[in-house]
Scaffold this motif. Structure first.
Motif, mmCIF file in Angstrom:
data_model
loop_
_atom_site.group_PDB
_atom_site.id
_atom_site.type_symbol
_atom_site.label_atom_id
_atom_site.label_comp_id
_atom_site.label_asym_id
_atom_site.label_seq_id
_atom_site.Cartn_x
_atom_site.Cartn_y
_atom_site.Cartn_z
ATOM 1 N N THR A 59 0.861 -1.178 0.000
ATOM 2 C CA THR A 59 0.000 0.000 0.000
ATOM 3 C C THR A 59 0.895 1.224 0.000
ATOM 4 O OG1 THR A 59 -1.779 -1.095 1.226
ATOM 5 C CG2 THR A 59 -1.736 1.314 1.272
ATOM 6 N N ALA A 60 0.685 2.123 -0.950
ATOM 7 C CA ALA A 60 1.450 3.366 -1.026
ATOM 8 C C ALA A 60 0.643 4.492 -0.397
ATOM 9 C CB ALA A 60 1.784 3.705 -2.477
ATOM 10 N N SER A 61 1.334 5.466 0.190
ATOM 11 C CA SER A 61 0.627 6.589 0.798
ATOM 12 C C SER A 61 1.420 7.869 0.626
ATOM 13 C CB SER A 61 0.372 6.330 2.292
ATOM 14 O OG SER A 61 1.583 6.376 3.030
ATOM 15 N N ASP A 62 0.686 8.964 0.609
ATOM 16 C CA ASP A 62 1.274 10.301 0.529
ATOM 17 C C ASP A 62 0.157 11.255 0.894
ATOM 18 O OD1 ASP A 62 2.748 12.724 -0.385
ATOM 19 O OD2 ASP A 62 4.057 11.275 -1.365
ATOM 20 N N HIS A 63 0.468 12.554 0.920
ATOM 21 C CA HIS A 63 -0.581 13.530 1.174
ATOM 22 C C HIS A 63 -0.598 14.623 0.112
ATOM 23 C CE1 HIS A 63 -3.660 15.612 3.352
ATOM 24 N NE2 HIS A 63 -2.913 16.671 3.618
ATOM 25 N N TYR B 114 -0.471 6.540 -12.799
ATOM 26 C CA TYR B 114 0.099 6.653 -14.142
ATOM 27 C C TYR B 114 1.354 5.783 -14.257
ATOM 28 C CZ TYR B 114 1.711 8.870 -18.472
ATOM 29 O OH TYR B 114 2.119 9.103 -19.772
ATOM 30 N N ASN B 115 2.230 5.867 -13.268
ATOM 31 C CA ASN B 115 3.489 5.115 -13.321
ATOM 32 C C ASN B 115 3.256 3.608 -13.215
ATOM 33 O OD1 ASN B 115 5.115 7.365 -13.672
ATOM 34 N ND2 ASN B 115 5.358 7.705 -11.467
ATOM 35 N N THR B 116 2.244 3.215 -12.446
ATOM 36 C CA THR B 116 1.918 1.792 -12.362
ATOM 37 C C THR B 116 1.467 1.269 -13.722
ATOM 38 O OG1 THR B 116 1.249 2.093 -10.056
ATOM 39 C CG2 THR B 116 0.552 0.070 -11.133
ATOM 40 N N ALA B 117 0.568 2.016 -14.377
ATOM 41 C CA ALA B 117 0.102 1.618 -15.703
ATOM 42 C C ALA B 117 1.231 1.676 -16.729
ATOM 43 C CB ALA B 117 -1.058 2.518 -16.132
ATOM 44 N N LEU B 118 2.110 2.662 -16.603
ATOM 45 C CA LEU B 118 3.223 2.817 -17.532
ATOM 46 C C LEU B 118 4.125 1.593 -17.517
ATOM 47 C CD1 LEU B 118 4.547 4.924 -19.470
ATOM 48 C CD2 LEU B 118 5.871 5.727 -17.504
ATOM 49 N N ASN B 119 4.180 0.921 -16.378
ATOM 50 C CA ASN B 119 5.012 -0.268 -16.245
ATOM 51 C C ASN B 119 4.219 -1.569 -16.395
ATOM 52 O OD1 ASN B 119 7.950 0.572 -15.349
ATOM 53 N ND2 ASN B 119 6.541 1.990 -14.352
ATOM 54 N N ARG C 8 -3.139 -1.845 -10.519
ATOM 55 C CA ARG C 8 -3.084 -0.701 -9.612
ATOM 56 C C ARG C 8 -2.495 -1.083 -8.263
ATOM 57 N NH1 ARG C 8 -6.849 -0.434 -5.631
ATOM 58 N NH2 ARG C 8 -6.593 1.821 -5.494
ATOM 59 N N ILE C 9 -1.852 -0.115 -7.657
ATOM 60 C CA ILE C 9 -1.314 -0.252 -6.307
ATOM 61 C C ILE C 9 -2.276 0.435 -5.348
ATOM 62 C CG2 ILE C 9 0.556 0.452 -4.759
ATOM 63 C CD1 ILE C 9 2.465 0.204 -7.127
ATOM 64 N N ALA C 10 -2.628 -0.237 -4.274
ATOM 65 C CA ALA C 10 -3.499 0.368 -3.269
ATOM 66 C C ALA C 10 -2.866 1.662 -2.757
ATOM 67 C CB ALA C 10 -3.726 -0.602 -2.116
ATOM 68 N N TYR C 11 -3.680 2.694 -2.604
ATOM 69 C CA TYR C 11 -3.169 4.001 -2.190
ATOM 70 C C TYR C 11 -4.049 4.560 -1.085
ATOM 71 C CZ TYR C 11 -1.851 8.931 -2.293
ATOM 72 O OH TYR C 11 -1.429 10.190 -1.938
ATOM 73 N N ARG C 12 -3.399 5.217 -0.111
ATOM 74 C CA ARG C 12 -4.122 5.921 0.935
ATOM 75 C C ARG C 12 -3.524 7.311 1.113
ATOM 76 N NH1 ARG C 12 -7.693 2.555 3.376
ATOM 77 N NH2 ARG C 12 -8.356 4.307 4.689
ATOM 78 N N ASP C 13 -4.413 8.296 1.246
ATOM 79 C CA ASP C 13 -3.995 9.663 1.555
ATOM 80 C C ASP C 13 -3.851 9.742 3.074
ATOM 81 O OD1 ASP C 13 -3.728 12.347 2.089
ATOM 82 O OD2 ASP C 13 -5.251 12.989 0.650
ATOM 83 N N ILE C 14 -2.614 9.624 3.546
ATOM 84 C CA ILE C 14 -2.356 9.597 4.983
ATOM 85 C C ILE C 14 -1.693 10.899 5.416
ATOM 86 C CG2 ILE C 14 -1.015 8.516 6.832
ATOM 87 C CD1 ILE C 14 -1.491 5.847 5.564
ATOM 88 N N THR C 15 -2.351 11.606 6.302
ATOM 89 C CA THR C 15 -1.791 12.805 6.922
ATOM 90 C C THR C 15 -1.144 12.401 8.236
ATOM 91 O OG1 THR C 15 -3.572 14.132 5.973
ATOM 92 C CG2 THR C 15 -2.301 15.123 7.761
ATOM 93 N N TRP C 16 0.121 12.741 8.410
ATOM 94 C CA TRP C 16 0.844 12.295 9.589
ATOM 95 C C TRP C 16 0.169 12.722 10.883
ATOM 96 C CZ3 TRP C 16 6.847 12.735 8.817
ATOM 97 C CH2 TRP C 16 7.208 12.029 7.653
#
Length: 212
Positions: A82-86, A96-101, A105-113
């Motif tokens: 699972t990838a995360s960023d804010h 986009y990069n996952t599809a490009l390769n 899809r990679i699971a994603y979460r918007d995680i605020t510290w």
């Protein structure tokens, strides 16, 4: 004018293509900082580390994923990642990069510290690259780890030595983690310095003795 470019990156025997920002001073569609859109040396070191890391059966979380290279490497290896960023554009760049390769899809979460995300759950391995940038990042990151680390979790952070890792190390030790520092290096045409690999692990016995 398009503010993005395509990069080709070798990790082990694999070749990855990435869409990145071509100018760190420009970030289309948002006024927020654009550091997420650059392939930093620390991310490359983390990607190489994950290419040979034992991840079978582990639930993995990448924090501050940016362009997502370490997550792509783990996805390529079949890991439960699972990838995360804010940053508001991070999820779109990752997709986009996952599809490009040519990967699903990679699971994603918007995680605020600073804000707990109880739905994210716990992870056996938590990774991040160049996430210790400012004075209070160590304390905030340690609290994030405490919320999402499984009892026997391992933490792997690549750090270029910005001088703010000591508070993080102390906070991790207080939570029952034992750690060490490795010093892999990477040559880059723009950045030539040594990257530190911060590794921490805890066991249920250490958790019982940890400071809350």
């Amino acid at each position: 004018m398009d503010s993005t470019c395509k990069l080709t990156v070798n990790v082990g025997t694999h070749v990855f293509r990435l869409r990145a920002l071509s100018d760190l001073n420009r970030c289309a569609d948002t006024a927020q900082p654009s550091q997420f859109g650059h392939l930093w040396p620390s991310a490359r070191v983390l990607a190489e580390t994950m290419n040979g890391f034992a991840v079978a059966g582990l639930r993995v979380l990448e924090i501050g994923c940016g362009l997502g290279l370490p997550s792509l490497v783990l996805k390529k290896r079949g890991a439960d990642i699972t990838a995360s960023d804010h940053h508001p554009l991070a999820e779109a760049f990752l997709a986009y990069n996952t599809a490009l390769n040519g990967m699903d899809r990679i699971a994603y979460r918007d995680i605020t510290w600073a804000v707990p995300d109880p739905d994210a759950g716990q992870f056996d391995l938590i990774i991040g690259s160049d996430v210790l940038r400012e004075g209070d990042d160590g304390a905030r990151l340690s609290r994030l780890v405490l919320r999402h680390a499984a009892p026997n979790a391992e933490i792997v952070i690549t750090d270029p030595g910005r001088g703010v890792s000591a508070p993080f190390t102390r906070a991790m030790q207080a939570q029952g983690f034992a750690g060490n520092v490795l010093r892999p290096s990477i040559d880059d045409q723009d950045f030539r310095f040594r990257i530190r690999l911060l590794k921490f692990r805890r066991s249920p016995e250490r958790v019982a003795r940890a400071v809350p």
